[in-house]
Motif scaffolding. Structure first.
Motif, short mmCIF file in Angstrom:
data_model
loop_
_atom_site.label_atom_id
_atom_site.label_comp_id
_atom_site.label_asym_id
_atom_site.label_seq_id
_atom_site.Cartn_x
_atom_site.Cartn_y
_atom_site.Cartn_z
N SER A 134 -18.40 50.93 -56.08
CA SER A 134 -17.54 51.86 -56.81
C SER A 134 -18.38 52.73 -57.73
N GLU A 135 -18.15 54.00 -57.64
CA GLU A 135 -18.87 54.93 -58.54
C GLU A 135 -18.31 54.79 -59.95
N GLU A 136 -19.16 55.03 -60.92
CA GLU A 136 -18.71 54.95 -62.32
C GLU A 136 -17.63 55.99 -62.59
N GLN A 137 -17.73 57.11 -61.93
CA GLN A 137 -16.75 58.19 -62.11
C GLN A 137 -15.34 57.68 -61.75
N HIS A 138 -15.25 56.90 -60.68
CA HIS A 138 -13.97 56.33 -60.27
C HIS A 138 -13.47 55.31 -61.30
N ILE A 139 -14.40 54.51 -61.82
CA ILE A 139 -14.01 53.49 -62.82
C ILE A 139 -13.45 54.19 -64.07
N ASN A 140 -14.12 55.24 -64.48
CA ASN A 140 -13.65 55.99 -65.66
C ASN A 140 -12.29 56.63 -65.37
N ALA A 141 -12.12 57.12 -64.16
CA ALA A 141 -10.88 57.82 -63.83
C ALA A 141 -9.68 56.88 -63.88
N VAL A 142 -9.88 55.63 -63.51
CA VAL A 142 -8.78 54.65 -63.51
C VAL A 142 -8.44 54.23 -64.93
N GLY A 143 -9.45 54.19 -65.80
CA GLY A 143 -9.19 53.81 -67.18
C GLY A 143 -9.71 52.43 -67.49
N ASN A 144 -9.72 52.06 -68.78
CA ASN A 144 -10.28 50.78 -69.15
C ASN A 144 -9.21 49.71 -69.24
N PHE A 145 -9.66 48.45 -69.22
CA PHE A 145 -8.82 47.26 -69.26
C PHE A 145 -7.73 47.26 -68.18
N THR A 146 -8.09 47.83 -67.11
CA THR A 146 -7.19 47.77 -65.95
C THR A 146 -8.04 47.66 -64.68
N ASP A 147 -7.42 47.19 -63.62
CA ASP A 147 -8.17 47.01 -62.37
C ASP A 147 -8.44 48.37 -61.72
N PHE A 148 -9.71 48.65 -61.54
CA PHE A 148 -10.02 49.87 -60.76
C PHE A 148 -10.05 49.53 -59.26
N TYR A 149 -9.99 48.23 -58.98
CA TYR A 149 -9.85 47.82 -57.57
C TYR A 149 -9.13 46.49 -57.54
N SER A 150 -8.12 46.39 -56.72
CA SER A 150 -7.43 45.11 -56.53
C SER A 150 -6.82 45.12 -55.14
N GLN A 151 -7.19 44.14 -54.37
CA GLN A 151 -6.75 44.16 -52.98
C GLN A 151 -6.70 42.74 -52.43
N ILE A 152 -5.64 42.45 -51.71
CA ILE A 152 -5.60 41.20 -50.95
C ILE A 152 -6.02 41.53 -49.52
N VAL A 153 -6.98 40.79 -49.05
CA VAL A 153 -7.48 41.01 -47.68
C VAL A 153 -7.20 39.76 -46.86
N ASN A 154 -6.49 39.96 -45.75
CA ASN A 154 -6.31 38.81 -44.85
C ASN A 154 -7.68 38.38 -44.33
N PHE A 155 -7.97 37.12 -44.46
CA PHE A 155 -9.31 36.65 -44.07
C PHE A 155 -9.17 35.31 -43.35
N GLU A 156 -9.21 35.39 -42.03
CA GLU A 156 -8.96 34.19 -41.22
C GLU A 156 -10.23 33.64 -40.59
N ALA A 157 -11.40 34.08 -41.08
CA ALA A 157 -12.65 33.71 -40.41
C ALA A 157 -12.88 32.20 -40.38
N PHE A 158 -12.54 31.53 -41.46
CA PHE A 158 -12.86 30.11 -41.54
C PHE A 158 -11.72 29.21 -41.08
#
Lengths: 484, 183
Positions: free
Chosen positions: B48-72
């Motif tokens: 993630s670029e710092e520019q994106h982190i700043n754009a989202v704002g502080n004390f909040t998730d700049f990324y949050s995602q649930i990924v289905n992961f069935e590998a194991f």
């Protein structure tokens, strides 16, 4: 791909025991009518011969160029996994192979032309099985060790997967002609009726895990792999049926394919015998210059493409529109798309494994053992007749086309004739399978009854489980000479 | 005819049998074979670029995602998984402290395990962590029952400053190296 484990094990296990097609004992052992099958231009002495059906020529050749049964399964107290690692995984190279050849002579008949006594005609039918599986070294290491640990950075060569096999019924007709007192030539036409065939064709590719460009590891695979099969699916279908008629159905399918109901092909043999002087003879032959067009019961499997993987990757903010819960599935789908596994039923041509023999023979020890009593056909002319001499000494060469090039063998031999009814031939052969291969062939003539027995690598019988090579061939014939 | 053919045949076969020998073989040894390859693969990469982190704002998730992961938890893998290590590497060249959390979720969305990383602002050294699963480490069943990953990253600093380092960004790398029992 639905290939039952039992079949794979059977093939591999047979491969542990069965081996190449070199018939150095039979070659130029012209007292035996079946020598016509390895050189259609061999000297023929008989008026006619009839092989006892199914018992005229049975040959089984066994061996391995790498690990032996004893190397792995000897009750020696060594941990089996250690033996597999040291002797199989580390000890064998991609040039090593397991291969199998067996031949059953169903019908074998020969006769001299009534109007052209210089010609000897022979025809018959035999079944042959030939399977070769090269040791897939890199794939075995990948399965045994994986791509992690010390194998990070190692490129696994997918071309190590190379195999070929077939079962074929051969109907043949040959002509052997004495052109002059010094030259005999021969040719044989063959119709192949395939029972099954499979082969990999120039597999290539690699699998490698390295330090990643973005992520910790990068895994790349490039593959161009194909397995062609004909006649296999039909057999597997019967084996998988739970109807209680498996044996009957298999027999029916087998008989249909034996009798020209399978994929058909054509082939050609040629050979000669030339007498340089009364005591020295050279011979040569070329066998199975032919092909089979496989168009029935085809199933081919392919994996072609290339892919690179560093796991799920997310670049922010570029990937925001693409974010979803299915990034893992998307990644798997991408890989499958880049490297598709496909099946098709396209016909293909398979070439028979071409074989070439050559020999030089020096005769000595005058005896006149054959020509007085048996007549010995058109070749009975005193000093012009090899059989006039009691002893022969010589050398033979053998070359065979294999998926990974030409396989060669060199043989030295000594042949002795003891009276009219008994002769033996002993050979020493060196090839990729063994440097200590001593063989012995016996030919016994009791009136019109001919019996022969050829055994290879006799030293291996001291511990058959530790032998890289063993072969046995025997048969019965009824032979008529000119005067009986 | 049988009298003619079979005596010599039997004689020769008998000869071979008499003179051939074989050391004692134990084919049951095959059951003792252990084939335990180690498989390595990258799992997840986040940049993630710092520019994106700043754009989202502080004390909040700049990324949050649930990924289905069935590998194991694929049956073939889960039954054969013995032990292994997941390696994480975090590189932060932005001007703010960050938090990254990776939660392992089962099929119902319950949290089986979590890895929490508090990452210092630049200049911070490359952070690296190896988490072992198996005997002496975390329970291997965490992996064999994981069917999803919840990955979140939040900004614990301000949303205005920009690092003086070239191309400031957050990078999360992860890879697994696991041993399986094939035989």
């Amino acid at each position: 791909m639905r290939i039952p484990r039992s079949i794979l094990w059977a093939i591999l296990f047979m491969g542990m025991f069965l081996q190449a097609q070199n018939k150095q004992l039979l070659y130029d052992f012209y007292e035996i009518p079946q020598s016509l099958l390895v050189n259609p231009g061999v000297k023929t002495f008989q008026k006619w011969h009839i092989g006892v059906p199914v018992l005229s020529g049975l040959s089984f050749q066994v061996g391995t160029s790498g690990v032996t049964v004893n190397d792995l399964f000897a009750d020696d107290g060594i941990d089996f996994t250690t033996k597999v690692r040291e002797r199989l995984i580390d000890g064998m190279s991609r040039k090593d192979d397991f291969s199998t050849t067996s031949q059953i002579d169903g019908i074998n008949i020969g006769f001299r032309g009534k109007n052209r006594p210089d010609d000897y005609y022979s025809f018959g039918m035999y079944g042959e099985t030939d399977i070769i599986v090269y040791w897939p070294k890199d794939l075995a290491i990948l399965a045994f060790e994986g791509n992690g640990g010390n194998n990070i950075g190692r490129s696994f060569d997918l071309s190590d997967l190379s195999l070929r096999g077939e079962m074929v019924n051969v109907t043949h007709f040959g002509v052997n002609r004495k052109v002059s007192n010094t030259l005999t030539v021969g040719a044989r036409a063959k119709i192949y009726s395939s029972i099954f065939q499979f082969q990999t064709i120039q597999n290539s590719g690699s699998f490698r895990t390295t330090q990643g460009q973005d992520n910790i590891y990068s895994t790349s695979i490039t593959a161009d792999m194909q397995l062609q099969t004909s006649g296999v699916e039909g057999i597997i279908d019967i084996l998988e049926e739970d109807t209680g008629t498996t044996q009957r159905d298999l027999t029916k399918l087998f008989m249909k394919r034996v009798l020209f109901g399978g994929n058909l092909g054509l082939g050609f043999d040629a050979g000669f015998t030339y007498q340089l002087n009364p005591q020295t003879t050279i011979t040569g032959s070329m066998l199975d210059l032919g092909f089979i067009y496989n168009s029935k019961d085809i199933k081919n499997y392919t994996v072609r493409g290339s892919a690179n993987n560093e796991g799920i990757t997310v670049f922010l903010p570029e990937d925001i529109p693409d974010l979803n819960n299915n990034l893992w599935e998307d990644l798997v789908d991408e890989l499958e798309e880049a490297l598709p596994y496909e099946e098709n039923d396209e016909g293909y041509i398979s070439f028979r494994p071409l074989k070439v023999y050559g020999s030089i023979r020096y005769n000595f020890g005058e005896g006149g053992v054959f020509d007085e009593n048996c007549g010995c056909g058109v070749n009975a002319q005193g000093g012009q007749n090899d059989a006039f001499y009691r002893n022969s000494l010589g050398g033979q060469l053998f070359f065979m086309k294999r998926p990974r090039g030409v396989q060669a063998a060199v043989t030295g031999f000594f042949q002795k004739r003891l009276g009219r009814g008994f002769s033996f031939k002993t050979t020493y052969t060196a090839d990729k399978y063994s440097l200590t291969n001593i063989g012995l062939g016996l030919n016994l003539q009791l009136g019109p009854i001919n019996f022969y027995m050829l055994g290879d690598n006799l030293l291996g019988y001291r511990n058959i489980a530790d032998s890289h090579y063993a072969s046995l061939q025997f048969g019965f014939n009824i032979i008529s000479w000119n005067d009986n | 005819m049988r009298r003619l053919f079979f005596p010599p045949l039997l004689a020769v076969i008998a000869l071979f049998l008499i003179f051939s020998c074989a050391e004692k073989q134990d084919f049951n040894q095959f059951d003792d074979l252990e084939v335990t390859p180690t498989v390595a693969s990258s799992i997840f990469y986040l940049e993630s670029e710092e520019q994106h982190i700043n754009a989202v704002g502080n004390f909040t998730d700049f990324y949050s995602q649930i990924v289905n992961f069935e590998a194991f938890n694929e049956e073939f893998v889960a039954e054969r998984l013995l032990e292994g290590t997941i390696t994480y590497e975090i590189e932060n060249t932005t001007s703010k402290d960050l938090n990254i959390t990776i939660e392992f979720l089962d099929a119902e969305g319950n949290v089986l395990d979590a890895q929490v990383f508090d990452v210092d602002q630049a200049p911070a050294p490359l952070f690296s962590l190896e988490v072992f699963y198996g005997p002496g480490g975390k329970n291997i069943e965490i992996l064999t029952t994981t069917s999803g990953l919840r990955i979140s990253a939040s900004n614990l600093g301000d949303s205005a400053s920009v690092s003086s380092l070239p191309d400031p960004k957050l990078i999360l790398r992860s890879a697994a190296e696991f041993t399986f029992r094939l035989q």
